[in-house]
Design an enzyme around this catalytic site. Structure first.
Site, PDB file in Angstrom:
ATOM      1  N   PHE A 169      33.197 -17.316 -38.521  1.00  0.00           N
ATOM      2  CA  PHE A 169      33.617 -16.500 -39.659  1.00  0.00           C
ATOM      3  C   PHE A 169      33.702 -17.382 -40.897  1.00  0.00           C
ATOM      4  CE2 PHE A 169      35.506 -12.248 -40.515  1.00  0.00           C
ATOM      5  CZ  PHE A 169      34.808 -11.536 -39.546  1.00  0.00           C
ATOM      6  N   GLN A 173      40.835  -9.833 -53.857  1.00  0.00           N
ATOM      7  CA  GLN A 173      39.638 -10.318 -53.160  1.00  0.00           C
ATOM      8  C   GLN A 173      38.492  -9.317 -53.250  1.00  0.00           C
ATOM      9  OE1 GLN A 173      39.257 -10.976 -48.626  1.00  0.00           O
ATOM     10  NE2 GLN A 173      39.179 -13.006 -49.552  1.00  0.00           N
ATOM     11  N   HIS A 204      35.089  -8.561 -51.511  1.00  0.00           N
ATOM     12  CA  HIS A 204      34.298  -8.886 -50.318  1.00  0.00           C
ATOM     13  C   HIS A 204      32.834  -8.946 -50.735  1.00  0.00           C
ATOM     14  CE1 HIS A 204      32.589  -8.808 -46.323  1.00  0.00           C
ATOM     15  NE2 HIS A 204      33.791  -8.914 -45.798  1.00  0.00           N
ATOM     16  N   LEU A 211      32.369  -1.286 -46.568  1.00  0.00           N
ATOM     17  CA  LEU A 211      32.257  -2.669 -46.121  1.00  0.00           C
ATOM     18  C   LEU A 211      31.199  -2.844 -45.034  1.00  0.00           C
ATOM     19  CD1 LEU A 211      33.683  -5.431 -46.465  1.00  0.00           C
ATOM     20  CD2 LEU A 211      35.000  -4.855 -44.441  1.00  0.00           C
ATOM     21  N   GLU A 218      32.019  -9.063 -42.340  1.00  0.00           N
ATOM     22  CA  GLU A 218      31.642 -10.472 -42.303  1.00  0.00           C
ATOM     23  C   GLU A 218      31.125 -10.864 -40.914  1.00  0.00           C
ATOM     24  OE1 GLU A 218      34.046 -14.518 -43.408  1.00  0.00           O
ATOM     25  OE2 GLU A 218      34.150 -12.816 -44.759  1.00  0.00           O
ATOM     26  N   ARG A 229      34.985 -16.034 -49.096  1.00  0.00           N
ATOM     27  CA  ARG A 229      34.549 -14.812 -49.774  1.00  0.00           C
ATOM     28  C   ARG A 229      34.494 -14.937 -51.286  1.00  0.00           C
ATOM     29  NH1 ARG A 229      37.941 -10.639 -45.849  1.00  0.00           N
ATOM     30  NH2 ARG A 229      36.471 -10.781 -44.101  1.00  0.00           N
ATOM     31  N   HIS A 272      38.311  -5.560 -51.954  1.00  0.00           N
ATOM     32  CA  HIS A 272      38.576  -5.514 -50.519  1.00  0.00           C
ATOM     33  C   HIS A 272      40.034  -5.729 -50.146  1.00  0.00           C
ATOM     34  CE1 HIS A 272      37.760  -5.849 -46.286  1.00  0.00           C
ATOM     35  NE2 HIS A 272      38.143  -7.118 -46.231  1.00  0.00           N
ATOM     36  N   ARG A 332      41.803 -15.088 -49.302  1.00  0.00           N
ATOM     37  CA  ARG A 332      42.012 -14.954 -47.854  1.00  0.00           C
ATOM     38  C   ARG A 332      40.729 -15.261 -47.090  1.00  0.00           C
ATOM     39  NH1 ARG A 332      40.928 -11.124 -44.111  1.00  0.00           N
ATOM     40  NH2 ARG A 332      40.487  -9.393 -45.527  1.00  0.00           N
TER      41      ARG A 332
END
Length: 575
Positions: free
Chosen positions: A118, A231, A233, A243, A246, A277, A348, A389
């Site tokens: 990730f 954030q 994304h 979305l 990820e 991100r 996001h 994050r």
């Protein structure tokens, strides 16, 4: 008047995990959860990619310390490191606990929980249930709550927090189905109301993510922390904003521009598509600005880039990320096996929120706590995410800090009495508020004003920000706020009148949006998701500190509190 020992507002992952921990700690307690949707329709079910934990199932070199370092570095050193240590130390234990509850994680051939790569994580530590991880976890938690006798008020909208004499005493809530009002008193109130993505016009968040808990907290004079860190994304499906997890890049997908080139080698050569991100979102925005974007039909110079899965093959796509394939096919008619997906950054996650300590107790200031008031999950800011994050840390925060907060509440309310609350007064004020909305004969429809507000936030407080653009945005927001008193509700009834809740949500969005813009204007540096083109460098000397923003109708007051640095000294952030 309704009475409970504990009233939890929000039925998602953090709220449900806290409720379960309270009952596990003391089965005699009377616990209730209230949510404006049914709990299993909470936005937590949309979490796809996974939950991070150093289980070492596929990477024996991993450790909680490595997880902590990745988290702090990803946060651009604004995370509180004592909170990060708790998050990463407790991660393996909470994941095993979820497995024992019955969560259906994806498996390795030998039966252990599978883990994938990730963004921003140096090790493969993200545990997952295909690409429906939040769904898998929340369903088990809600089943546990139902089996243990927790009261669930679903489709009740909470109007306000009752805070008197420095103590949270309960809530006032509105039944969407029939318009009934109720006052609830409790020994402790917990907010787990999620984020505020609907402040913006394009978001991965569901329609319920309107910042209600943050706004209610601000309206009683309590601060919001680090609210400027929003954030984006990198991979929102264009043009719908939904979305694309990820997890898709974790499984090996490429980001390519109009030239067919994997452009992340120019921005984060060591991590490529698995950079954090904020870095990836800025890279996509820069590619589009430079004319290397595409239109969905493949022509160049468009507003998006491509997420390319074609080299992964049908079998891997359909077994590892089937939901993402389905969304692209259903929403934009793209078959990801043979066609690249058009994507661009979408709002996001909210790194900021209601300031809490590591037991989930809400802060009144940098030094003082509020009696009887707790928060956890995306609505809260214990600051494990700082300025940005890392993917798969949000589900982890909900479960770790949901559990910790639940345990803290169970101990906190022992030997405490139910507070005194003037039910008649709060009912009368709530009825007056709703009647005033119904009686307004304004010229604006709710959707029209909300769209203008969301467009303004998106245009003036996006991936890149400047002083002039944000000041212009604040002026426009003030003008739009003036129009709120001229909103017209066409439905004058009490049965399932969604216009009433939409009008209340719009007020909340307006409060949160103004706080985001004001806090962003005051932070004269670039850090994590907050990227100032007029202040392009991180400024630790002046801004290695948390923002505390206090709301009033006259304007937003800003103060600051220090960052907890216990393990890792700030250094330049490179990938």
């Amino acid at each position: 008047m309704i009475e409970h020992d504990v009233m939890i507002v929000g039925g998602g992952l953090a709220g449900s995990r806290a409720a379960l921990e309270i009952i596990r700690t003391d089965p005699t307690l009377n616990v209730a959860v209230v949510a404006k949707t049914h709990p299993i329709r909470s936005h937590s079910v949309a979490a796809q990619g996974g939950i991070a934990a150093s289980l070492k199932n596929v990477d024996s070199a991993d450790s909680w310390e490595a997880h902590a370092f990745d988290t702090v570095k990803g946060a651009d050193y604004l995370a509180d490191q004592d909170a990060v240590e708790l998050l990463t130390r407790e991660a393996p234990d909470v994941v095993i606990d979820l497995e024992h509850m019955g969560v259906l994680f994806s498996r390795l051939p030998d039966g252990r929980i599978a883990q994938r790569a990730f963004g921003g994580h140096a090790h493969n530590r993200t545990c997952y249930a295909a690409d429906k991880t939040g769904h898998a976890i929340l369903h088990e938690l809600v089943c546990n709550l139902l089996s243990r006798g927790v009261t669930i008020y679903d489709e009740w909208y909470v109007l306000r927090l009752i805070l008197e004499d420095g103590q949270a005493k309960g809530v006032v809530m509105y039944h969407i189905e029939d318009g009934r009002l109720a006052v609830v008193r409790a020994k402790a109130v917990m907010f787990a109301t999620g984020g505020y993505g609907r402040v913006y016009n394009t978001t991965s968040n569901d329609y319920a993510s309107t910042g209600d808990g943050l706004s209610m907290t601000a309206l009683v004079g309590l601060p919001l922390e680090d609210i400027e860190f929003v954030q984006f994304h990198p991979t929102g499906l264009y043009p719908v904003g939904v979305l694309i997890s990820e997890a898709v890049r974790g499984e090996g997908a490429y980001l390519i521009n109009s030239e067919g080139r994997r452009f992340m080698e120019d921005y984060a050569p060591s991590r490529m598509e698995l950079a954090p991100r904020d870095i990836t979102s800025r890279a996509i925005t820069r590619e589009v600005r430079a004319g290397r974007g595409v239109y969905p039909d493949g022509t160049t110079g468009g507003p998006c880039v491509y997420l390319d899965l074609r080299h992964m093959g049908r079998e891997k796509i359909m077994s590892r990320v089937p939901f993402c394939w389905e969304e692209a096919h259903r929403l934009v008619n793209v078959d990801a096996v043979t066609q690249p997906m058009p994507i661009r950054p979408t709002v996001h996650y909210s790194m900021g929120g209601i300031p809490v300590n590591t037991d989930g107790q809400v802060r009144r200031s940098a030094d003082d706590l509020v009696e009887g008031f707790f928060a956890a999950g995306e609505a809260a800011c214990v600051s494990v995410h700082g300025a940005n994050r890392l993917g798969s840390n949000s589900l982890l925060e909900c479960v770790v800090y949901g559990r910790r907060t639940g345990a803290a509440i169970a101990h906190y309310i022992q030997n405490r009495k139910l507070p005194d609350v003037d039910e008649a007064r709060y009912l009368q004020e709530a009825q007056g508020q709703i009647q005033a909305l119904l009686d307004q004969s304004g010229q604006y429809r709710i959707a029209e004003l909300r769209q203008a507000y969301q467009d303004c936030m998106t245009e003036h407080c996006g991936v890149f920000r400047t002083d002039a653009v944000m000041r212009e945005g604040l002026t426009k927001l003030k003008e739009l706020q003036q129009r709120y008193s001229e909103v017209r509700l066409d439905d004058k009834g009490t049965l399932w009148n969604t216009e009433i809740t939409e009008a209340l949500e719009l007020r909340n969005l307006m409060i949160v949006g103004e706080m985001i813009l004001t806090a962003a204007l005051n932070r004269q540096e670039s850090r994590g998701s907050h990227s100032r083109e007029d202040y392009p460098d991180r400024d630790d000397a002046n801004f290695l500190k948390h923002t505390l923003a206090y709301y009033s109708p006259a304007g937003i007051d800003i103060s600051y509190k220090p960052v907890s640095i216990t393990m890792f000294q700030p250094q330049e952030r490179k990938y």
